[in-house]
Enzyme design. Structure first.
Site, mmCIF file in Angstrom:
data_model
loop_
_atom_site.group_PDB
_atom_site.id
_atom_site.type_symbol
_atom_site.label_atom_id
_atom_site.label_comp_id
_atom_site.label_asym_id
_atom_site.label_seq_id
_atom_site.Cartn_x
_atom_site.Cartn_y
_atom_site.Cartn_z
ATOM 1 N N ARG A 1 14.708 104.488 -7.069
ATOM 2 C CA ARG A 1 14.128 103.289 -7.695
ATOM 3 C C ARG A 1 13.253 102.504 -6.728
ATOM 4 O O ARG A 1 12.615 101.528 -7.118
ATOM 5 C CB ARG A 1 15.249 102.372 -8.213
ATOM 6 N N HIS B 1 19.828 104.869 -5.228
ATOM 7 C CA HIS B 1 18.715 103.927 -5.397
ATOM 8 C C HIS B 1 17.435 104.309 -4.662
ATOM 9 O O HIS B 1 16.420 103.633 -4.846
ATOM 10 C CB HIS B 1 19.160 102.512 -4.960
ATOM 11 N N GLY C 1 17.887 97.087 -14.017
ATOM 12 C CA GLY C 1 17.593 97.695 -12.715
ATOM 13 C C GLY C 1 16.122 97.579 -12.369
ATOM 14 O O GLY C 1 15.265 97.637 -13.243
ATOM 15 N N GLY D 1 20.254 108.826 -14.295
ATOM 16 C CA GLY D 1 20.152 109.243 -15.690
ATOM 17 C C GLY D 1 21.501 109.028 -16.348
ATOM 18 O O GLY D 1 22.354 109.905 -16.343
ATOM 19 N N ASP E 1 15.209 105.627 -16.224
ATOM 20 C CA ASP E 1 15.789 106.775 -16.936
ATOM 21 C C ASP E 1 14.853 107.337 -17.997
ATOM 22 O O ASP E 1 15.071 108.428 -18.505
ATOM 23 C CB ASP E 1 17.111 106.372 -17.618
HETATM 24 O O1 F6P Z 1 19.449 102.197 -16.153
HETATM 25 C C1 F6P Z 1 18.782 102.575 -15.030
HETATM 26 C C2 F6P Z 1 19.745 102.944 -13.923
HETATM 27 O O2 F6P Z 1 18.991 103.257 -12.786
HETATM 28 C C3 F6P Z 1 20.696 104.085 -14.294
HETATM 29 O O3 F6P Z 1 20.155 105.346 -14.083
HETATM 30 C C4 F6P Z 1 21.858 103.801 -13.398
HETATM 31 O O4 F6P Z 1 23.056 104.284 -13.953
HETATM 32 C C5 F6P Z 1 21.881 102.321 -13.311
HETATM 33 O O5 F6P Z 1 20.581 101.867 -13.592
HETATM 34 C C6 F6P Z 1 22.317 101.806 -11.968
HETATM 35 O O6 F6P Z 1 22.329 100.439 -11.997
HETATM 36 P P1 F6P Z 1 22.669 99.516 -10.746
HETATM 37 O O7 F6P Z 1 21.540 99.629 -9.784
HETATM 38 O O8 F6P Z 1 22.791 98.160 -11.302
HETATM 39 O O9 F6P Z 1 23.956 100.056 -10.161
#
Ligand code: F6P
Length: 347
Positions: free
Chosen positions: A275, A272, A10, A170, A127
């Site tokens: 992020r 997201h 991610g 998380g 995380d």
């Molecule tokens: O591992 C980091 C993370 O942000 C987790 O918290 C979450 O479950 C996962 O990645 C989500 O991934 P993606 O963006 O690929 O759905």
């Protein structure tokens, strides 16, 4: 030296700051050349690259995401995947490969190290649960975003006498939940480390109501689960590393709270948004220190190692140790949370 770099898993605020720092130190201090592989391990398998120069890495310090793009490509699942990686590394005459990623990405670094590739790892996960490091860049930004969301949710919760459940990221560890929950003043925080106690959750919410607070805020990590249950998922699918797409525990919890208490309860899933966007100053600083330390490891010939933060110092550990287990929330923080709540027998 000729050094390859990639970002896997991610995305995370601060990835670009690592790339920029490594490239600047490598080129300006050692005369290194850099090649960026696109979309994580997929770029190594398919040999899809971009040049990493002082010019192409200029102006990216504050940019979220990753200029190298990312993917959850599992080399182990691709027929001939490792052979293709080894050919690419040979074709590009690489002396070293720096992979920025969490335990999944680093499991490939380890497998390549065992095949003779000179790998160095940089820990990356929103995380914040990678073993051996006290902090990952991007976590601070995620916590800021989640805390601001909890602050904002207070307005509607209070105005409408509602319970609001905020689902945060998380998967295996509740670092974002417990940090944003405590920092945002949430009344209940639920993490993957502790099975959800729905009776206790409702007791805390009812206690507040009976003591004049007609609203409550619950923060729940996406990986939290009821004692008998499995994690809440978006659908049945698994990613190439075998992880389900987590989502929905917030809504399930909200329905259960409303059913048991009779109080109007809604949920919001931050997903997201946590992020995205610019890294905080803390993230940029940590990412920059990791980028510089990664180049130092390469030039010290310390391969199969991952740069980590211990206390306030940057050091390194073996990639194997880093991925051996998950760093979960400890009892000390759970105790802080409990200290802010009424005692179990309070009336
Ligand atoms: O591992 C980091 C993370 O942000 C987790 O918290 C979450 O479950 C996962 O990645 C989500 O991934 P993606 O963006 O690929 O759905």
């Amino acid at each position: 030296m000729r050094i390859g770099m990639l970002t896997g898993g991610g995305d995370c605020p601060g990835l670009n700051a690592v790339i920029r720092a490594a490239v600047r130190k490598g080129i300006q201090h050692h005369g290194d050349e850099f090649i960026g592989f696109m979309e994580g391990w997929r770029g190594v398998i398919d040999d899809v690259t971009m040049p990493l120069t002082l010019e192409t890495t200029s102006g990216i310090l504050q940019k979220g995401g990753t200029i190298l793009r990312s993917s959850r490509t599992n080399v182990k699942k691709i027929e001939g995947g490792f052979e293709k990686c080894l050919e690419t590394i040979k074709r590009n005459k690489l002396d070293a490969l720096i992979a920025l990623g969490g335990d999944d990405t680093q499991s490939i670094s380890l497998a390549l190290s065992e095949r003779g590739v000179k790998c160095v790892g940089v820990p990356k996960t929103i995380d914040n649960d990678l073993n051996g490091t006290d902090a990952c860049f991007g976590f601070d930004a995620a916590v800021m975003i989640a805390t601001e969301a909890v602050d904002r949710l207070h307005s509607t919760a209070e105005s409408h006498n509602r319970v609001l459940v905020c689902e945060v990221m998380g998967r295996d560890a509740g670092w974002i939940a417990i940090t944003s929950g405590i920092a945002g003043g949430a009344d209940v925080v639920l993490v993957p480390e502790v099975p959800i106690d729905i009776e206790e959750t409702c007791r805390l919410i009812k206690y507040r109501r009976e003591h004049g607070k007609k609203f409550s805020i619950v923060v729940v990590a996406e990986g939290a689960k009821f004692p008998a249950g499995t994690v809440a998922t978006h659908d049945e699918s698994l990613d190439s590393f075998g992880h389900p797409r987590l989502s929905g525990i917030g809504q399930t919890l909200a329905e259960e709270i409303e059913k048991r208490t009779g109080y109007e309860t809604r949920s919001v899933n931050l997903g997201h948004t946590q992020r995205g966007g610019t890294p905080t100053a803390y993230d940029r600083m940590l990412a920059t220190r990791y980028g510089v330390a990664a180049i130092d490891l390469v030039h010290a010939g310390k391969f199969g190692r991952l740069v980590v933060l211990r206390g306030t110092q940057i050091t390194d550990i073996s990639i194997a140790d880093a991925i051996a287990k998950t760093r979960t929330v400890g009892q000390d923080l759970l105790d802080v949370l409990q200290s802010l709540q009424p005692l179990k027998d309070a009336v």
